[in-house]
Design an enzyme around this catalytic site. Structure first.
Site, PDB file in Angstrom:
ATOM      1  N   SER A  15       0.841  -1.189   0.000  1.00 24.40           N
ATOM      2  CA  SER A  15       0.000   0.000   0.000  1.00 24.40           C
ATOM      3  C   SER A  15       0.876   1.238   0.000  1.00 24.40           C
ATOM      4  O   SER A  15       2.030   1.203   0.438  1.00 24.40           O
ATOM      5  CB  SER A  15      -0.906   0.011   1.241  1.00 24.40           C
ATOM      6  OG  SER A  15      -1.556   1.256   1.389  1.00 24.40           O
ATOM      7  N   TYR A  17      -2.006  -0.472  10.266  1.00 24.05           N
ATOM      8  CA  TYR A  17      -2.044  -0.911   8.867  1.00 24.05           C
ATOM      9  C   TYR A  17      -0.754  -0.545   8.133  1.00 24.05           C
ATOM     10  O   TYR A  17      -0.143  -1.382   7.463  1.00 24.05           O
ATOM     11  CB  TYR A  17      -3.246  -0.271   8.177  1.00 24.05           C
ATOM     12  CG  TYR A  17      -3.368  -0.566   6.706  1.00 24.05           C
ATOM     13  CD1 TYR A  17      -3.823  -1.799   6.264  1.00 24.05           C
ATOM     14  CD2 TYR A  17      -3.055   0.406   5.753  1.00 24.05           C
ATOM     15  CE1 TYR A  17      -3.955  -2.073   4.914  1.00 24.05           C
ATOM     16  CE2 TYR A  17      -3.181   0.142   4.402  1.00 24.05           C
ATOM     17  CZ  TYR A  17      -3.635  -1.096   3.988  1.00 24.05           C
ATOM     18  OH  TYR A  17      -3.756  -1.359   2.648  1.00 24.05           O
TER      19      TYR A  17
END
Length: 388
Positions: free
Chosen positions: A220, A233
């Site tokens: 990501s 995350y």
């Protein structure tokens, strides 16, 4: 002399035109990011040549550039499908679900690992895809399910080996200040986003070695860009990116190519359902100590729900750039190391990698913090005096 010069100019112009045409033909066959990069590079080189050199030498250098780009694009051509077998994790929804359908349409033999083989996502894949696609129960945090999935894939591929593994399974957790995120969220993000991908990779590497195939890890932008509210995350995705970089070097001697996909803001189901978010919010409030809850304030915590609406508002719904980049990573003769699909991804990644931290922090603070959105204690006018 002038006649000779004119003839040379015409020859150079003809060569440039031919090479430029060949490059354009190659560009049409080059998916997503490849084409954009080359077009930008051609434009920059052409502009520099015309500004700094005479027309004759500009044509010479531009022709050479087109020739080198033609060679480069030849290596970026996609290999034929030839019944290649691909394993994808996290196929219940989002990118993994869309990718499974897309690769099935291209003719790949696809194994889709899902968290719930009886869920709606798994049923839709069975209903809409060809018989080449197989849905397998695969919770990446469950070692036994990984072993069972390995056995099913081995039964299918036998001595051919597995062409590609796409580690896509991931969770977000509850986006809020890192101090407030429960340790269970940190551990769950690491368990799924990092340790799950590592364990799947280790299990299926013997099959990738047979085919000299591809390992594609879906990381990501948050794994590189320090994004507020995403400490759990982002940390897990940063770990995955570093793991991929090391494996890329170690596996190169086996002929295995490793790529990392770092998408920008795309709308997927990683945010979960409203019921799941309510549960995460309740767990967060239940685990806060009284002093932390007093400093932040319950109203501040409840306001973090706005994060979900902002993602749904600004996130891209079209996953095509991500799918094209993953296809390139799986199929190109020489895939890229990193892909950054999404209009916002590459500028942020470039800025964080090469810009000044103080500038990034300044703008990040301006965009993400306002007086009305501050924790309770920081909104109190006498807070600083109390602190002293």
């Amino acid at each position: 002399m002038s006649t000779f010069f004119s003839e040379m100019m015409c020859l150079c112009l003809a060569v440039t035109t031919v090479l430029g045409g060949l490059v354009l033909c190659k560009l049409k066959k080059s998916p997503g990011q490849v084409g954009r990069k080359v077009i930008c590079l051609v434009g920059v080189l052409g502009g520099l040549c015309l500004l700094s050199l005479s027309l004759f030498w500009s044509l010479i250098l531009f022709s050479l550039s087109c020739f080198l780009m033609y060679i480069y694009l030849s290596y970026q051509e996609l290999l034929p499908v030839d019944a290649k077998v691909v394993l994808i994790t996290g196929g219940d929804s989002g990118i993994g679900h869309a990718l499974s359908k897309y690769l099935d349409q291209l003719g790949f033999t696809v194994f889709v690992g899902v968290h719930n083989e009886k869920g709606s996502g798994a049923e839709e894949l069975r209903r809409t895809c060809s018989k080449r696609l197989s849905v397998v129960q695969l919770d990446v945090t469950n070692p036994q399910q990984i072993k069972d999935a390995y056995s099913k894939v081995v039964e299918k591929v036998q001595n051919r080996g597995l062409w590609a593994v796409v580690n896509n399974a991931g969770i977000l957790g509850y986006p809020i200040d890192g101090e407030l995120i429960p340790m269970t969220d940190y551990k769950n993000c690491m368990a799924v986003n990092f340790f799950g991908a590592v364990e799947v990779t280790k299990a299926f590497l013997p099959l990738l070695r047979k085919s000299k195939g591809r390992l594609v890890n879906i990381s990501s932008m948050a794994g590189v860009v320090p994004m507020v509210k995403l400490a759990a995350y982002g940390s897990s995705k940063a770990a995955l990116s570093m793991f991929s970089a090391i494996m890329r070097q170690e596996l190169s001697i086996w002929g295995i190519k490793v790529s990392v996909i770092q998408p920008g803001g795309f709308k997927t189901n990683i945010l979960g359902t409203s019921e799941m978010r309510d549960k995460l919010e309740k767990d967060l409030l239940d685990h806060l100590t009284p002093d932390v809850l007093e400093d932040y304030g319950q109203d501040y915590i409840l306001k973090q729900r706005n994060y979900f609406s902002s993602v749904n508002e600004y996130g891209h719904t079209d996953l095509t750039p991500v799918l094209l980049n993953i296809q390139h990573a799986i199929s190109a003769k020489r895939p890229f190391t990193f892909y950054s699909p999404g209009s916002s991804a590459f500028p942020w990644l470039y800025f964080v990698s090469f810009g000044l931290t103080i500038i990034f922090d300044y703008f990040n603070k301006k965009f993400n913090f306002s007086v009305s959105d501050m924790p309770r204690a920081l909104r109190m006018p006498n807070w600083k005096n109390k602190a002293m």
